[in-house]
Motif scaffolding. Sequence first.
Motif, mmCIF file in Angstrom:
data_model
loop_
_atom_site.group_PDB
_atom_site.id
_atom_site.type_symbol
_atom_site.label_atom_id
_atom_site.label_comp_id
_atom_site.label_asym_id
_atom_site.label_seq_id
_atom_site.Cartn_x
_atom_site.Cartn_y
_atom_site.Cartn_z
ATOM 1 N N UNK A 49 73.400 30.673 0.301
ATOM 2 C CA UNK A 49 73.124 31.904 1.022
ATOM 3 C C UNK A 49 71.689 32.348 0.785
ATOM 4 N N UNK A 50 71.092 32.911 1.827
ATOM 5 C CA UNK A 50 69.707 33.354 1.763
ATOM 6 C C UNK A 50 69.670 34.870 1.629
ATOM 7 N N UNK A 51 68.792 35.365 0.768
ATOM 8 C CA UNK A 51 68.674 36.808 0.575
ATOM 9 C C UNK A 51 67.997 37.421 1.801
ATOM 10 N N UNK A 52 68.597 38.438 2.413
ATOM 11 C CA UNK A 52 67.998 39.068 3.592
ATOM 12 C C UNK A 52 66.734 39.849 3.236
ATOM 13 N N UNK A 53 65.942 40.115 4.249
ATOM 14 C CA UNK A 53 64.760 40.968 4.121
ATOM 15 C C UNK A 53 65.059 42.274 4.844
ATOM 16 N N UNK A 54 64.774 43.408 4.195
ATOM 17 C CA UNK A 54 65.043 44.714 4.801
ATOM 18 C C UNK A 54 63.727 45.420 5.102
ATOM 19 N N UNK A 55 63.594 45.885 6.340
ATOM 20 C CA UNK A 55 62.436 46.681 6.757
ATOM 21 C C UNK A 55 62.935 48.052 7.208
ATOM 22 N N UNK A 56 62.349 49.107 6.658
ATOM 23 C CA UNK A 56 62.752 50.465 7.013
ATOM 24 C C UNK A 56 61.758 51.054 8.011
ATOM 25 N N UNK A 57 62.294 51.597 9.098
ATOM 26 C CA UNK A 57 61.462 52.181 10.153
ATOM 27 C C UNK A 57 61.866 53.643 10.331
ATOM 28 N N UNK A 58 60.970 54.562 9.981
ATOM 29 C CA UNK A 58 61.252 55.984 10.142
ATOM 30 C C UNK A 58 60.970 56.411 11.577
ATOM 31 N N UNK A 59 61.840 57.258 12.107
ATOM 32 C CA UNK A 59 61.668 57.768 13.459
ATOM 33 C C UNK A 59 61.485 59.288 13.407
ATOM 34 N N UNK A 60 61.281 59.877 14.576
ATOM 35 C CA UNK A 60 61.145 61.335 14.666
ATOM 36 C C UNK A 60 62.479 62.016 14.971
ATOM 37 N N UNK A 61 63.549 61.228 15.056
ATOM 38 C CA UNK A 61 64.854 61.788 15.395
ATOM 39 C C UNK A 61 65.421 62.592 14.219
ATOM 40 N N UNK A 62 66.013 63.732 14.529
ATOM 41 C CA UNK A 62 66.688 64.551 13.522
ATOM 42 C C UNK A 62 68.020 65.025 14.092
ATOM 43 N N UNK A 63 68.962 65.307 13.201
ATOM 44 C CA UNK A 63 70.221 65.921 13.615
ATOM 45 C C UNK A 63 70.811 66.670 12.435
ATOM 46 N N UNK A 86 67.200 50.748 9.334
ATOM 47 C CA UNK A 86 67.075 49.643 8.381
ATOM 48 C C UNK A 86 67.277 48.339 9.147
ATOM 49 N N UNK A 87 66.225 47.566 9.260
ATOM 50 C CA UNK A 87 66.264 46.305 10.003
ATOM 51 C C UNK A 87 66.375 45.156 9.008
ATOM 52 N N UNK A 88 67.502 44.451 9.037
ATOM 53 C CA UNK A 88 67.721 43.336 8.119
ATOM 54 C C UNK A 88 67.548 42.016 8.857
ATOM 55 N N UNK A 89 66.825 41.116 8.227
ATOM 56 C CA UNK A 89 66.556 39.807 8.825
ATOM 57 C C UNK A 89 66.930 38.716 7.832
ATOM 58 N N UNK A 90 67.659 37.723 8.302
ATOM 59 C CA UNK A 90 68.049 36.612 7.443
ATOM 60 C C UNK A 90 68.013 35.327 8.265
ATOM 61 N N UNK A 91 67.634 34.235 7.618
ATOM 62 C CA UNK A 91 67.563 32.942 8.292
ATOM 63 C C UNK A 91 68.771 32.093 7.908
ATOM 64 N N UNK A 104 68.425 35.772 12.222
ATOM 65 C CA UNK A 104 69.400 36.760 12.701
ATOM 66 C C UNK A 104 68.975 38.144 12.222
ATOM 67 N N UNK A 105 68.901 39.077 13.165
ATOM 68 C CA UNK A 105 68.450 40.436 12.858
ATOM 69 C C UNK A 105 69.557 41.439 13.154
ATOM 70 N N UNK A 106 69.772 42.343 12.230
ATOM 71 C CA UNK A 106 70.741 43.421 12.406
ATOM 72 C C UNK A 106 70.041 44.752 12.145
ATOM 73 N N UNK A 107 70.563 45.815 12.749
ATOM 74 C CA UNK A 107 70.000 47.144 12.522
ATOM 75 C C UNK A 107 71.084 48.104 12.046
ATOM 76 N N UNK A 108 70.738 48.889 11.044
ATOM 77 C CA UNK A 108 71.626 49.912 10.502
ATOM 78 C C UNK A 108 70.875 51.241 10.544
ATOM 79 N N UNK A 109 71.544 52.287 10.995
ATOM 80 C CA UNK A 109 70.915 53.601 11.097
ATOM 81 C C UNK A 109 71.328 54.473 9.917
ATOM 82 N N UNK A 110 70.333 55.052 9.250
ATOM 83 C CA UNK A 110 70.573 55.969 8.136
ATOM 84 C C UNK A 110 70.145 57.375 8.542
#
Length: 266
Positions: free
Chosen positions: A138-152, A164-169, A179-185
């Motif tokens: 198994x390959x360790x994923x890479x996580x990139x965090x992208x901040x937006x202007x959205x609020x709630x 949180x954009x996770x990328x794994x080969x 393969x790229x997945x996105x998770x919203x925090x």
Amino acid sequence: MKQLFIVIFSLIAFSIRVDAQPEKSGTILFESTFDPAILTAANGIKLSSEAAARMPKSSVNNFELKFDQLHASYKQKDGSQKGGRYNGLGVFGGGFSRDYYYNFQDHKLIQAFALNDTLFLMEDKMGLLPEMKFGTGQVVPVIEYIKTDEVKQILGFTCHQVIAKTTVKHQIIGVEKEITEEVTLWYTDELGFSFSPNPVLWTQGAVLAIESKGTHIEAKNIHYKDIKAEDVDLPENGILISQEQLHIKLDLRRKLTRLSRNGSWN
């Protein structure tokens, strides 16, 4: 008389300021839902009607964050499980069920889990992937965090969005694919401490919601009250273990499982 009026006004203003201060201890109830059908559809996998009928139903679990000014604990509520055994941790949180203990003063995070009828305590870090390996091949994923202007608003707190954009080969039929997945925090700085239902997925503040394919974790209510020390203190019967020691134990358990199934370590 004028001085007396100033004193009285100052006392009233001070009282209002004290009353307006946020509460410092209490509980936050989180609801975690996992729907494998939504996850499958989101990944573009088409199932036959027979396979869809055999698929596990969605599950709902409740978790509780108990906190005071210095400590917190995050645990699944007893008897809250409905429809499945999903532990609510989402990405990188699979495996055995874990409780988390936070020490805000020392910026420490300890996870507690049972393995082979023994309770272990392991130090962890927020916002970082585990140091231990993810398993053979198994390959360790890479996580990139992208901040937006959205609020709630969640429970009356202003929450900011982070993707949180996770990328794994992976090797698929001999071809390397990314393969790229996105998770919203959704996090807030208004609670005054750092926390996440999944400590791997964190940038700052207290995360009150996590959204991904088939998974939704969100704070549903908050109740301010005094918290007992035993609710947030580390278990006294826990045994300290490092991530490397845990990896060795899990690797041995995998090998024993293979040996019992096919008579081979490999």
